[in-house]
Design a protein around this motif. Structure first.
Motif, PDB file in Angstrom:
ATOM      1  N   UNK A 149       0.817  -1.340  -0.012  1.00  7.55           N
ATOM      2  CA  UNK A 149       0.007  -0.148  -0.097  1.00  7.55           C
ATOM      3  C   UNK A 149       0.939   1.263  -0.042  1.00  7.55           C
ATOM      4  N   UNK A 150       0.521   2.227  -0.898  1.00  9.74           N
ATOM      5  CA  UNK A 150       1.203   3.727  -0.766  1.00  9.74           C
ATOM      6  C   UNK A 150       0.619   4.623   0.064  1.00  9.74           C
ATOM      7  N   UNK A 151       1.282   5.254   0.737  1.00  3.87           N
ATOM      8  CA  UNK A 151       0.770   6.499   1.313  1.00  3.87           C
ATOM      9  C   UNK A 151       1.132   7.871   0.591  1.00  3.87           C
ATOM     10  N   UNK A 152       0.266   8.601   0.043  1.00  2.00           N
ATOM     11  CA  UNK A 152       0.431   9.763  -0.543  1.00  2.00           C
ATOM     12  C   UNK A 152       0.062  10.903  -0.098  1.00  2.00           C
ATOM     13  N   UNK A 153       1.200  12.020  -0.041  1.00  2.00           N
ATOM     14  CA  UNK A 153       1.010  13.070   0.989  1.00  2.00           C
ATOM     15  C   UNK A 153       1.566  14.337   0.090  1.00  2.00           C
ATOM     16  N   UNK A 154       1.548  15.436   0.939  1.00  2.00           N
ATOM     17  CA  UNK A 154       2.014  16.989   0.391  1.00  2.00           C
ATOM     18  C   UNK A 154       1.046  17.202  -0.816  1.00  2.00           C
ATOM     19  N   UNK A 155       1.323  17.640  -1.884  1.00  2.00           N
ATOM     20  CA  UNK A 155       0.348  18.172  -2.906  1.00  2.00           C
ATOM     21  C   UNK A 155      -0.776  16.945  -3.390  1.00  2.00           C
ATOM     22  N   UNK A 156      -0.280  15.611  -3.305  1.00  2.00           N
ATOM     23  CA  UNK A 156      -1.380  14.558  -3.572  1.00  2.00           C
ATOM     24  C   UNK A 156      -2.747  14.645  -2.639  1.00  2.00           C
ATOM     25  N   UNK A 157      -2.205  15.230  -1.327  1.00  2.00           N
ATOM     26  CA  UNK A 157      -3.553  15.008  -0.469  1.00  2.00           C
ATOM     27  C   UNK A 157      -4.030  16.514  -0.740  1.00  2.00           C
ATOM     28  N   UNK A 158      -3.161  17.655  -0.954  1.00  2.00           N
ATOM     29  CA  UNK A 158      -4.054  18.860  -0.882  1.00  2.00           C
ATOM     30  C   UNK A 158      -4.724  19.079  -2.254  1.00  2.00           C
ATOM     31  N   UNK A 159      -4.360  18.742  -3.433  1.00  2.00           N
ATOM     32  CA  UNK A 159      -5.120  18.807  -4.376  1.00  2.00           C
ATOM     33  C   UNK A 159      -6.410  17.769  -4.483  1.00  2.00           C
ATOM     34  N   UNK A 160      -6.428  16.397  -3.845  1.00  2.00           N
ATOM     35  CA  UNK A 160      -7.551  15.762  -3.829  1.00  2.00           C
ATOM     36  C   UNK A 160      -8.607  16.172  -2.804  1.00  2.00           C
ATOM     37  N   UNK A 161      -7.939  17.173  -1.975  1.00  2.00           N
ATOM     38  CA  UNK A 161      -9.021  17.743  -0.980  1.00  2.00           C
ATOM     39  C   UNK A 161      -9.813  18.913  -1.793  1.00  2.00           C
ATOM     40  N   UNK A 162      -8.972  19.741  -2.697  1.00  2.00           N
ATOM     41  CA  UNK A 162      -9.384  20.732  -3.416  1.00  2.00           C
ATOM     42  C   UNK A 162     -10.413  20.272  -4.717  1.00  2.00           C
TER      43      UNK A 162
ATOM     44  N   UNK B 247     -12.270  15.044  -3.471  1.00  2.00           N
ATOM     45  CA  UNK B 247     -12.260  13.588  -3.513  1.00  2.00           C
ATOM     46  C   UNK B 247     -12.092  13.071  -1.996  1.00  2.00           C
ATOM     47  N   UNK B 248     -11.430  13.725  -1.066  1.00  2.00           N
ATOM     48  CA  UNK B 248     -11.310  13.365   0.187  1.00  2.00           C
ATOM     49  C   UNK B 248     -11.674  14.537   1.145  1.00  2.00           C
ATOM     50  N   UNK B 249     -11.883  14.023   2.280  1.00  2.00           N
ATOM     51  CA  UNK B 249     -12.034  15.030   3.429  1.00  2.00           C
ATOM     52  C   UNK B 249     -10.812  15.683   3.886  1.00  2.00           C
ATOM     53  N   UNK B 250     -10.793  16.922   4.138  1.00  2.00           N
ATOM     54  CA  UNK B 250      -9.623  17.509   4.374  1.00  2.00           C
ATOM     55  C   UNK B 250      -8.986  17.091   5.820  1.00  2.00           C
ATOM     56  N   UNK B 251      -9.616  16.691   6.734  1.00  2.00           N
ATOM     57  CA  UNK B 251      -9.062  16.240   7.901  1.00  2.00           C
ATOM     58  C   UNK B 251      -8.843  14.874   7.949  1.00  2.00           C
ATOM     59  N   UNK B 252      -9.669  14.031   7.607  1.00  2.00           N
ATOM     60  CA  UNK B 252      -9.585  12.640   7.731  1.00  2.00           C
ATOM     61  C   UNK B 252      -8.863  11.991   6.449  1.00  2.00           C
ATOM     62  N   UNK B 253      -8.676  12.644   5.367  1.00  2.00           N
ATOM     63  CA  UNK B 253      -8.034  12.086   4.302  1.00  2.00           C
ATOM     64  C   UNK B 253      -9.021  10.723   3.646  1.00  2.00           C
ATOM     65  N   UNK B 254      -8.268   9.793   3.189  1.00  2.00           N
ATOM     66  CA  UNK B 254      -8.983   8.832   2.482  1.00  2.00           C
ATOM     67  C   UNK B 254      -8.248   7.914   1.663  1.00  2.00           C
TER      68      UNK B 254
END
Length: 429
Positions: free
Chosen positions: A327-340, A343-350
């Motif tokens: 499994x890969x954990x993706x963060x930084x702009x992967x996370x930020x743009x998915x929130x924008x 696609x995902x919750x800005x606190x919980x991720x997903x």
């Protein structure tokens, strides 16, 4: 409510870890040199702190870690992290380095509020810069580092040797892998189940994972893609690489054809990834660009993908086994743009599949004219992320990614790993 404490097993591991790469070795943590000699009651706990600055291309972040070491317990624990960030990144002050120093001085107030005054003088202060400064000329980058060093030297904290420097891109990926696997509880002796990491910064992007197949190591382009961790009579060979110039902001420049361009004051850089009627200024790395959509052409996902594919194709190596890897954990702009993109919750991720980025990129790009996105770059960014994952690294559309910002209330980044790694240089009594 106070976040749950977690065993700092990594501190024991790192005491005997050796990180080696071609012609380079980085020694890790020697815990006996960090902790003071304790001659107190057996149940006495010792609290101590560390301050790590992450000087990224789009922002500067401070991490203040609180550790607890109990004489009656075998392992210390990471008790808490205080985190704060400021935009823009230090590289934006390439022509006014004193402003970089002022940014660090402002963030130091967080450390002063978090760390008790009585232990300031034995709390280490470290700054590691990443792709933003790597992309600058050596002269301009050094001027910024000198200003930061001056601020550090006049601070009341412990300033060790090599406290201010630019981090090697490969170490950035490896230390992030160590941090995330420690925080997820995967970094244990004899453990072969780990998680991979995908870090998308502004100036660079990193991929690090533990291959299950020998061919993945053997088919790597060169030794720069392989790192070895030896501990507890076990050896972990990691596939890892950092791609400078392929972070999200640098990729925008490349897509626009603006990377390294001259005459910025009179050029307008156009892209099918931007709304047709959009025109504005955009700044990155201390430079300002005139950017716009193509008013006489077409906009949309298909044309945008063709543009970003030129940035990725033939440059990003595709590891042999991603379809059967961890499994890969993706963060930084992967996370930020998915929130924008919603696609995902800005606190919980997903959890997301790669095809989710593709589907939303199509929706955003093909509706730019009727429904302008909150960010005019959202189409370009989502398309780039899709292309990077699919045609760059070679992930299948069904690959599941864990989008996250924090793990157990600690920022998912290289900062914790770098903090632990740096301790071996210190003698704190």
């Amino acid at each position: 409510m106070k976040p749950p404490t977690m065993p700092l097993l990594l501190l024991v591991l790192l005491a005997v870890v050796r990180l080696s790469r071609a012609q380079a070795q980085t020694s890790f943590l020697d815990w006996s040199r960090i902790l003071p000699s304790l001659s107190r009651p057996a149940n006495h706990s010792r609290i101590f702190y560390a301050v790590m600055f992450d000087a990224g291309s789009t922002g500067t972040r401070i991490h203040v870690y609180t550790f607890i070491h109990s004489e009656s317990a075998e392992l210390p624990v990471l008790d808490n992290e205080m985190f704060h960030s400021i935009k823009p990144g230090l590289s934006a002050y390439a022509d006014s380095p004193e402003m970089a120093g002022q940014t660090v001085r402002m963030l130091l107030k967080v450390a002063k509020k978090t760390v008790p005054r009585l232990v300031w003088k034995r709390t280490p202060l470290v700054l590691r810069a990443t792709a933003g400064l790597r992309l600058l000329s050596a002269e301009k980058a050094q001027a910024i580092l000198d200003q930061v060093q001056h601020v550090f030297d006049e601070s009341p904290f412990l300033v060790p040797d090599d406290s201010v420097s630019i981090m090697n891109g490969t170490n950035e990926g490896i230390l992030a892998w160590i941090t995330v696997n420690f925080l997820t509880g995967h970094l244990k002796a004899q453990s072969k189940k780990t998680v991979g990491i995908l870090d998308l910064g502004g100036g660079s992007t990193q991929i690090t994972f533990l291959p299950k197949l020998r061919k993945t190591i053997e088919s790597a382009p060169d030794t720069d893609f392989v790192a070895r961790l030896d501990f507890f009579n076990s050896t972990f060979e990691l596939y890892t690489h950092s791609y400078l110039g392929h972070g999200l902001m640098a990729a925008r420049l490349a897509t626009l054809g603006a990377l390294g361009a001259q005459g910025l004051e009179w050029q307008v850089f156009k892209s099918s990834c931007l709304p047709k009627k959009f025109r504005d200024e955009w700044s990155f790395g201390g430079l300002t660009y005139q950017v716009s959509g193509d008013p006489d052409g077409y906009a949309g996902y298909k044309l945008c993908y063709q543009e970003v594919l030129k940035v990725v194709k033939g440059i990003i190596h595709q590891p042999h086994e991603l379809e059967v890897s961890n499994v890969f954990y993706a963060f930084s702009y992967y996370f930020d743009r998915a929130v924008d993109a919603g696609l995902i919750d800005g606190v919980q991720g997903g959890m997301l599949e790669v095809r989710d980025f593709k589907k939303r990129a199509k929706e955003v790009c093909n509706k730019m004219t009727k429904y302008p996105p909150v960010s005019p770059f959202l189409c370009m960014d989502m398309t780039y992320i899709t292309c990077l994952l699919k045609d760059g690294f070679g992930f299948k559309e069904s690959t599941v990614l864990q989008l996250t910002k924090k793990v157990n209330n600690v920022e998912a980044s290289w900062a914790l790993g770098a903090t632990l790694d740096h301790f071996h240089n210190l003698k704190i009594h």
